[in-house]
Structures are given as C-alpha cells and as structure tokens.
Design a protein around this motif. Structure first.
Motif, PDB file in Angstrom:
ATOM      1  N   SER A   1      82.120  85.157  59.743  1.00 18.71           N
ATOM      2  CA  SER A   1      80.731  85.345  60.168  1.00 18.71           C
ATOM      3  C   SER A   1      80.644  86.438  61.232  1.00 18.71           C
ATOM      4  O   SER A   1      81.648  86.873  61.782  1.00 18.71           O
ATOM      5  CB  SER A   1      80.161  84.033  60.711  1.00 18.71           C
ATOM      6  OG  SER A   1      80.896  83.616  61.844  1.00 18.71           O
ATOM      7  N   ARG A   2      79.433  86.869  61.482  1.00 16.76           N
ATOM      8  CA  ARG A   2      79.191  87.906  62.489  1.00 16.76           C
ATOM      9  C   ARG A   2      79.537  87.380  63.882  1.00 16.76           C
ATOM     10  O   ARG A   2      79.345  86.210  64.178  1.00 16.76           O
ATOM     11  CB  ARG A   2      77.721  88.319  62.490  1.00 16.76           C
ATOM     12  CG  ARG A   2      77.283  89.082  61.284  1.00 16.76           C
ATOM     13  CD  ARG A   2      75.796  89.348  61.378  1.00 16.76           C
ATOM     14  NE  ARG A   2      75.334  90.237  60.332  1.00 16.76           N
ATOM     15  CZ  ARG A   2      74.071  90.573  60.154  1.00 16.76           C
ATOM     16  NH1 ARG A   2      73.138  90.094  60.952  1.00 16.76           N
ATOM     17  NH2 ARG A   2      73.725  91.378  59.185  1.00 16.76           N
ATOM     18  N   THR A   3      79.963  88.295  64.741  1.00 20.15           N
ATOM     19  CA  THR A   3      80.185  87.930  66.134  1.00 20.15           C
ATOM     20  C   THR A   3      78.858  87.996  66.886  1.00 20.15           C
ATOM     21  O   THR A   3      77.885  88.606  66.416  1.00 20.15           O
ATOM     22  CB  THR A   3      81.183  88.883  66.823  1.00 20.15           C
ATOM     23  OG1 THR A   3      80.590  90.188  66.877  1.00 20.15           O
ATOM     24  CG2 THR A   3      82.532  88.909  66.100  1.00 20.15           C
ATOM     25  N   LEU A   4      78.852  87.417  68.055  1.00 20.09           N
ATOM     26  CA  LEU A   4      77.688  87.497  68.927  1.00 20.09           C
ATOM     27  C   LEU A   4      77.373  88.960  69.241  1.00 20.09           C
ATOM     28  O   LEU A   4      76.217  89.379  69.232  1.00 20.09           O
ATOM     29  CB  LEU A   4      77.952  86.700  70.210  1.00 20.09           C
ATOM     30  CG  LEU A   4      76.850  86.585  71.243  1.00 20.09           C
ATOM     31  CD1 LEU A   4      75.544  86.098  70.633  1.00 20.09           C
ATOM     32  CD2 LEU A   4      77.300  85.645  72.362  1.00 20.09           C
ATOM     33  N   GLY A   5      78.398  89.754  69.459  1.00 20.42           N
ATOM     34  CA  GLY A   5      78.193  91.178  69.718  1.00 20.42           C
ATOM     35  C   GLY A   5      77.611  91.911  68.519  1.00 20.42           C
ATOM     36  O   GLY A   5      76.750  92.775  68.674  1.00 20.42           O
ATOM     37  N   THR A   6      78.072  91.559  67.326  1.00 23.85           N
ATOM     38  CA  THR A   6      77.547  92.193  66.118  1.00 23.85           C
ATOM     39  C   THR A   6      76.069  91.857  65.944  1.00 23.85           C
ATOM     40  O   THR A   6      75.263  92.738  65.606  1.00 23.85           O
ATOM     41  CB  THR A   6      78.347  91.741  64.881  1.00 23.85           C
ATOM     42  OG1 THR A   6      79.716  92.091  65.063  1.00 23.85           O
ATOM     43  CG2 THR A   6      77.827  92.392  63.614  1.00 23.85           C
ATOM     44  N   LEU A   7      75.696  90.617  66.186  1.00 28.13           N
ATOM     45  CA  LEU A   7      74.283  90.228  66.089  1.00 28.13           C
ATOM     46  C   LEU A   7      73.446  90.948  67.143  1.00 28.13           C
ATOM     47  O   LEU A   7      72.346  91.426  66.847  1.00 28.13           O
ATOM     48  CB  LEU A   7      74.128  88.713  66.245  1.00 28.13           C
ATOM     49  CG  LEU A   7      74.555  87.881  65.053  1.00 28.13           C
ATOM     50  CD1 LEU A   7      74.634  86.405  65.447  1.00 28.13           C
ATOM     51  CD2 LEU A   7      73.607  88.068  63.887  1.00 28.13           C
ATOM     52  N   ALA A   8      73.969  91.009  68.364  1.00 27.83           N
ATOM     53  CA  ALA A   8      73.235  91.684  69.436  1.00 27.83           C
ATOM     54  C   ALA A   8      73.015  93.154  69.080  1.00 27.83           C
ATOM     55  O   ALA A   8      71.900  93.675  69.199  1.00 27.83           O
ATOM     56  CB  ALA A   8      74.003  91.562  70.753  1.00 27.83           C
ATOM     57  N   TRP A   9      74.059  93.820  68.617  1.00 26.75           N
ATOM     58  CA  TRP A   9      73.937  95.237  68.273  1.00 26.75           C
ATOM     59  C   TRP A   9      73.011  95.430  67.078  1.00 26.75           C
ATOM     60  O   TRP A   9      72.261  96.405  67.013  1.00 26.75           O
ATOM     61  CB  TRP A   9      75.314  95.851  68.027  1.00 26.75           C
ATOM     62  CG  TRP A   9      75.257  97.340  67.969  1.00 26.75           C
ATOM     63  CD1 TRP A   9      75.611  98.131  66.922  1.00 26.75           C
ATOM     64  CD2 TRP A   9      74.808  98.224  68.996  1.00 26.75           C
ATOM     65  NE1 TRP A   9      75.405  99.459  67.228  1.00 26.75           N
ATOM     66  CE2 TRP A   9      74.912  99.539  68.513  1.00 26.75           C
ATOM     67  CE3 TRP A   9      74.312  98.021  70.293  1.00 26.75           C
ATOM     68  CZ2 TRP A   9      74.540 100.652  69.258  1.00 26.75           C
ATOM     69  CZ3 TRP A   9      73.943  99.132  71.040  1.00 26.75           C
ATOM     70  CH2 TRP A   9      74.058 100.423  70.524  1.00 26.75           C
TER      71      TRP A   9
END
Length: 166
Positions: free
Chosen positions: A39-47
């Motif tokens: 799954s996506r990381t928190l950083g990937t979602l934020a970006w």
C-alpha cells in the motif's frame, strides 16, 4: 455543490486549511508509515495531495504556478507543507483573477470525459477529503496526533482534559 466562485473559495479555504493541519502534523519519520507492504506510504499520500492540485486544476485551462504533478516526492514533511501551501494559494489567486461564475459551466476533458469546471473543483475537494481520511489512519499507526478538521479530534478532546465522545 459549487454554484459560484465564492462557494468554491469558501469551502476550499476550510479544506485546504484542514489539509495543511494534517501535513503539518507529519514528521519525516512518519512518511514511511503504511498499512501493508503493498500500500501507499503516508508520505506518498501526502505528496499525492500536493501534486494533484496541478494535475487536476491544470486540465481546466487555469494559468497558475503549482508543484508540477511529475515532481518527485521530497524527503521531508516540511517541503511537502510548503509545496502544498504554495500550490493552494496559487490556484486561489488565479481563480480570482481569471475566472467568473460563468467559467464554472465550461466543459473540459477530464480523464476522457467532459466535466464542467464546477465538477472539477468539487472533485478536487472530495479528493482531498478522501485522502486525508486515509492519512489520519496512518498517522494514528505512526503514533502522531491527528488534528481536528470538522470539530475536535480525540487527541484534542484529551488535550482539553475531556473524554472524547463515542
């Protein structure tokens, strides 16, 4: 529903402020948090929230300066906060300068469909809300406090010395 520019600008102010509160609560270490290995990381979602402003609003013909959607993810949460703030402020300024209420009814090609500009703006708002919700789960898993967006969060209730409502 976005019926006029003021509708969007009013809602966007609250939603972009809420997104900034979430982004500002992130730490560099938390950016690697994920639910599962695939799954996506928190950083990937934020970006994704940062660059989607350019990706979505860029399809409307509005001329503005936002972080381009192909920009690689930075390593720090602070860089994400600043990129989001700049992109959000840029679309607000450009909308006020370039669009009228009639602009909202113009149709643009969005992912192979014709959408009105009003639909694009509403979708941008929903998109932010959707991904912020995902991010708050990852934030809790990372041990971060979650800011309230539509009233106090559990963390804020506790900080007030109150029990959070069920």
């Amino acid at each position: 529903m976005i019926r006029n520019l003021e509708d969007f600008l009013t809602v966007w102010q609250h939603e972009s402020d809420s997104t900034l509160k979430v982004l500002e609560a992130l730490t560099d270490m938390s950016l690697q948090q994920r639910v599962s290995e695939d799954s996506r990381t928190l950083g990937t979602l934020a970006w994704h929230l940062v660059i989607s402003i350019d990706e979505m609003i860029g399809r409307t013909g509005l001329e503005f300066s936002a972080t381009p959607h192909e920009t690689p993810q930075p390593l720090t949460a602070k860089e994400m906060v600043e990129a989001y703030r700049q992109s959000s402020n840029s679309i607000v300024k450009a909308i006020k300068e370039q669009w009228t209420n009639e602009s909202l009814q113009e149709e643009q090609d969005m992912y192979g469909e014709l959408w009105t500009v009003a639909t694009v703006l509403q979708t941008l708002i929903y998109h932010q809300i959707h991904h912020r919700g995902q991010m708050t789960i990852l934030m809790r898993q990372a041990g971060l406090s979650v800011p309230g967006m539509y009233g106090p969060s559990k963390d804020e209730w506790l900080a007030f010395g109150e029990e959070a409502p069920e």
